[in-house]
Design a protein around this motif. Structure first.
Motif, PDB file in Angstrom:
ATOM      1  N   ALA A 210       0.825  -1.200   0.000  1.00 11.25           N
ATOM      2  CA  ALA A 210       0.000   0.000   0.000  1.00 11.25           C
ATOM      3  C   ALA A 210       0.863   1.256   0.000  1.00 11.25           C
ATOM      4  N   ALA A 211       1.992   1.222   0.733  1.00 14.39           N
ATOM      5  CA  ALA A 211       2.884   2.394   0.771  1.00 14.39           C
ATOM      6  C   ALA A 211       3.500   2.656  -0.600  1.00 14.39           C
ATOM      7  N   GLU A 212       3.893   1.601  -1.300  1.00 14.74           N
ATOM      8  CA  GLU A 212       4.481   1.772  -2.630  1.00 14.74           C
ATOM      9  C   GLU A 212       3.459   2.299  -3.622  1.00 14.74           C
ATOM     10  N   LEU A 213       2.238   1.823  -3.516  1.00 15.03           N
ATOM     11  CA  LEU A 213       1.185   2.340  -4.380  1.00 15.03           C
ATOM     12  C   LEU A 213       0.947   3.821  -4.123  1.00 15.03           C
ATOM     13  N   ALA A 214       0.955   4.202  -2.836  1.00 20.97           N
ATOM     14  CA  ALA A 214       0.739   5.610  -2.492  1.00 20.97           C
ATOM     15  C   ALA A 214       1.862   6.482  -3.027  1.00 20.97           C
ATOM     16  N   ARG A 215       3.102   6.004  -2.933  1.00 19.03           N
ATOM     17  CA  ARG A 215       4.231   6.803  -3.433  1.00 19.03           C
ATOM     18  C   ARG A 215       4.153   6.988  -4.946  1.00 19.03           C
ATOM     19  N   ALA A 216       3.575   6.010  -5.632  1.00 23.64           N
ATOM     20  CA  ALA A 216       3.422   6.134  -7.077  1.00 23.64           C
ATOM     21  C   ALA A 216       2.155   6.892  -7.465  1.00 23.64           C
ATOM     22  N   GLY A 217       1.443   7.414  -6.461  1.00 27.56           N
ATOM     23  CA  GLY A 217       0.217   8.149  -6.743  1.00 27.56           C
ATOM     24  C   GLY A 217      -0.935   7.266  -7.137  1.00 27.56           C
ATOM     25  N   LEU A 218      -0.902   6.007  -6.708  1.00 30.03           N
ATOM     26  CA  LEU A 218      -1.926   5.052  -7.097  1.00 30.03           C
ATOM     27  C   LEU A 218      -2.729   4.569  -5.898  1.00 30.03           C
ATOM     28  N   HIS A 219      -2.725   5.351  -4.830  1.00 27.36           N
ATOM     29  CA  HIS A 219      -3.395   4.878  -3.622  1.00 27.36           C
ATOM     30  C   HIS A 219      -4.898   4.721  -3.825  1.00 27.36           C
ATOM     31  N   GLY A 220      -5.451   5.407  -4.825  1.00 26.08           N
ATOM     32  CA  GLY A 220      -6.885   5.274  -5.067  1.00 26.08           C
ATOM     33  C   GLY A 220      -7.240   4.137  -5.985  1.00 26.08           C
ATOM     34  N   THR A 221      -6.252   3.443  -6.542  1.00 26.09           N
ATOM     35  CA  THR A 221      -6.545   2.384  -7.513  1.00 26.09           C
ATOM     36  C   THR A 221      -6.842   1.057  -6.874  1.00 26.09           C
TER      37      THR A 221
END
Length: 608
Positions: A210-221
């Motif tokens: 989840a942290a890696e997704l958030a850093r890539a700006g994908l936390h909403g995906t």
């Protein structure tokens, strides 16, 4: 061909050749494992297919010792029992365990209580419905996400649409790319390198925390959270909506008439009624006397004996009209409530309020698991089932899900379940032909709206599924056998299969292996693995079990490491067996664990 199997060593025996059995044999064959099939009522067509792979088929009952002898049970390393009948499965599994207490036994069983009893005998019990339901639910909800647990660390595989044209590394950083599909619907690239270039609009499947997704700006995906109401709250909410929708015009007219009559009576009594001492009624007294009169209670608090004739005439009209309107109102209200209760019991009332729901056709073992998972997310579900004596119908209805007994291919049935407003349709009967007919009927009813409502078909034959997707445009064809078979293969080989899921039409397998000392993976660089297989994390034995994610491409495996891999199941099984589980490795394991004799078995050969 079957006679030569009695002396085999290091092979796996599969009981049953229908559904999951055929897919399990196929995957073992593709992985290079020696397989023997035992079937007493085999479909000649399936027998020809299996024998075409060079796999021997022993025609006989797996519940007989003589048949097991012929299949080479004495030298087998594992048995997979996927018979269609649960009772036969139990009998065959127990017979196998009695004759080979040391052999690995994996069975398909739907009854959880019996499954727990067999598990106590060191028999691995798997349920096809439970293994395949998560992927079917994801296909219906189109969240594009798959939650994975790797050694207690949560990961998410999610699908995103590329917003820029760039290399995967520059846009998504350390996220592991699992697949890329062109915006024009071109061929899928499985497990591409991070230097692979994507174009705007391409569909990219990525794995990370989840942290890696958030850093890539994908936390909403990862999928917007679905509001979940408790079962009791949802039941009250649907009942309230049912009451409101059930209020017809006649009831509203009667209520409006009572309101107007009561208002007029209060005004007249307030202005015209006089007590013997000349005082007027208060507003509260007028309201009280009006209700008292309409309800025909008559406590004697007020009387019209000394009132003017016109007011006494008004009192007569008030009593007659009040009694008529009140009786009509309560009769209509009672009829409405009784109707609601009857229709709620039959699951019909909720159908009128359904919107954004999922229609499930077929209430078998797979269907009921899908319904349970969908309801658990807070999604409204309606079930269409042909058999009125279905064993799961009462269970599903008790959970608040309406069940309709009808033919899902008929337009009136599809109209009844509010098909145009549905979020998705899952056709999950056990008959491929019925599923295909139902899917075509649904497509006809949806018309141009079909692109917005995914139709998930359960089809056994993978070739048929691919053909249906290409030519009929029915959406997503899913094989429960293909989803579940890797679990049976993994359990038989001693591997740990963590999850199976689809990326587009490609079935992906998530597995864990432990690198054996001196095996084929010991000292091998990860970049030397198959290009279509990705190591997403590794648990280092030398680092006290610390999880390394993501590992570098030049990282080398070491004995005792636990590696987590994702890829197409055919290739991943090859990788998982590359170490100690090659065909020769299986034979070596069998010889190393050989025992001189096992009591209780007539004519028993060396066992493992």
């Amino acid at each position: 061909m079957s006679g030569s199997c009695a002396s085999w060593r290091g092979h796996i025996i599969v009981y049953g050749l229908d559904d999951v059995g055929l897919r399990t044999v196929e995957q073992l064959y593709l992985a290079g494992v020696k397989v023997v099939v035992v079937e007493d009522d085999a479909d000649p067509r399936l027998v020809r297919v299996v024998r075409g792979w060079g796999v021997p088929v022993v025609i006989g009952s797996p519940r007989l010792v003589e048949t097991l002898d012929e299949a080479g049970l004495g030298g087998a390393v594992a048995v997979i029992c996927v018979l269609a009948d649960d009772l036969h499965t139990i009998e065959a599994a127990l017979l196998t365990r009695e004759n080979r207490p040391d052999i690995r036994v994996v069975v398909q069983l739907r009854n959880p209580a019996v499954g727990r009893a067999l598990s106590a005998l060191s028999i691995s019990v798997l349920d096809v419905a439970g293994l395949s339901a998560p992927s079917l639910v994801e296909s219906c909800l189109r969240t594009g996400t798959h939650d994975l647990d790797l050694d207690g660390h949560p990961f998410v595989a999610t699908q995103v649409v590329a917003d820029v044209s760039s290399r995967l590394r520059s846009r998504y950083g350390s996220l592991a790319p699992l697949a890329v599909t062109g915006a024009d619907g071109g061929d899928m690239v499985v497990c591409p390198g991070r230097d692979h270039r994507v174009r705007t609009g391409d569909l990219v499947t990525l794995l990370g925390t989840a942290a890696e997704l958030a850093r890539a700006g994908l936390h909403g995906t990862a999928g917007a959270p679905v509001p979940v109401r408790s079962g009791r709250l949802r039941s009250k909410w649907h009942l309230a909506r049912s009451v409101f929708s059930a209020v017809d015009r006649r009831l509203m007219y009667a209520l409006a008439g009572l309101f107007l009559l009561a208002t007029a009576a209060m005004v007249v009594l307030r202005l015209g009624y006089r007590e013997p001492d000349g005082t007027r009624m208060s507003v509260l007294d007028a309201a009280y006397f009006t209700v008292e009169t309409i309800a025909t209670v008559g406590f004697g608090d007020f009387n019209f004996r000394s009132q003017p004739p016109w007011l006494r005439g008004f009192a007569i009209a008030l009593m007659i009209l009040g009694a008529l309107l009140a009786t009509t109102f309560f009769a209509l209200l009672t009829n409405t409530l009784v109707t609601i209760r009857i229709e709620e019991a039959l699951g019909n009332r909720r159908l009128k309020q359904l919107n954004g729901h999922v229609v499930v056709v077929g209430l078998g073992s797979v269907g009921v698991r899908v319904v349970e998972r969908l309801a658990g997310t807070g999604t409204d579900v309606v079930v269409i089932e042909r058999n009125e004596n279905n064993r799961y119908a009462t269970q599903v209805r008790d959970s608040g899900v309406p069940v309709i007994f009808a033919d899902a291919t008929l337009p009136q049935t599809l109209h009844r379940v509010q098909l145009p407003s549905a979020r998705a349709v899952a056709v999950l009967t056990s008959d491929d032909l019925i599923n295909l007919e139902t899917g075509l009927a649904i497509r006809d009813q949806l018309g141009e709206q079909g692109a917005d409502v995914p139709v998930v078909l359960r089809l056994f034959d993978r070739t048929l599924a691919a053909t249906v997707e290409r030519n009929f445009g029915l959406g997503q064809a899913r094989s429960t056998a293909a989803l579940a078979a890797p679990w049976f293969v993994g359990a038989a080989l001693g591997l740990d299969v963590i999850a199976t899921f689809y990326v587009g039409s490609q079935l992906m397998l998530v597995g864990r292996l432990t690198v054996a000392p001196g095996g084929g993976l010991d000292g091998l660089a990860m970049q030397d693995l198959s290009a279509r297989t990705r190591v997403v994390a590794i648990n280092r034995a030398a680092a006290d079990g610390a999880l390394e994610h993501p590992p570098r491409r030049d990282t080398r495996f070491a004995a005792g490491d636990q590696a987590y891999l994702i890829g197409p199941y055919e290739e991943l099984l090859q990788v998982l067996r590359r170490d100690t589980l090659s065909p020769s490795g299986l034979a070596d394991v069998a010889r190393a664990r050989a025992k001189p004799d096992v009591p209780g078995r007539r004519g028993h050969q060396a066992s493992i």
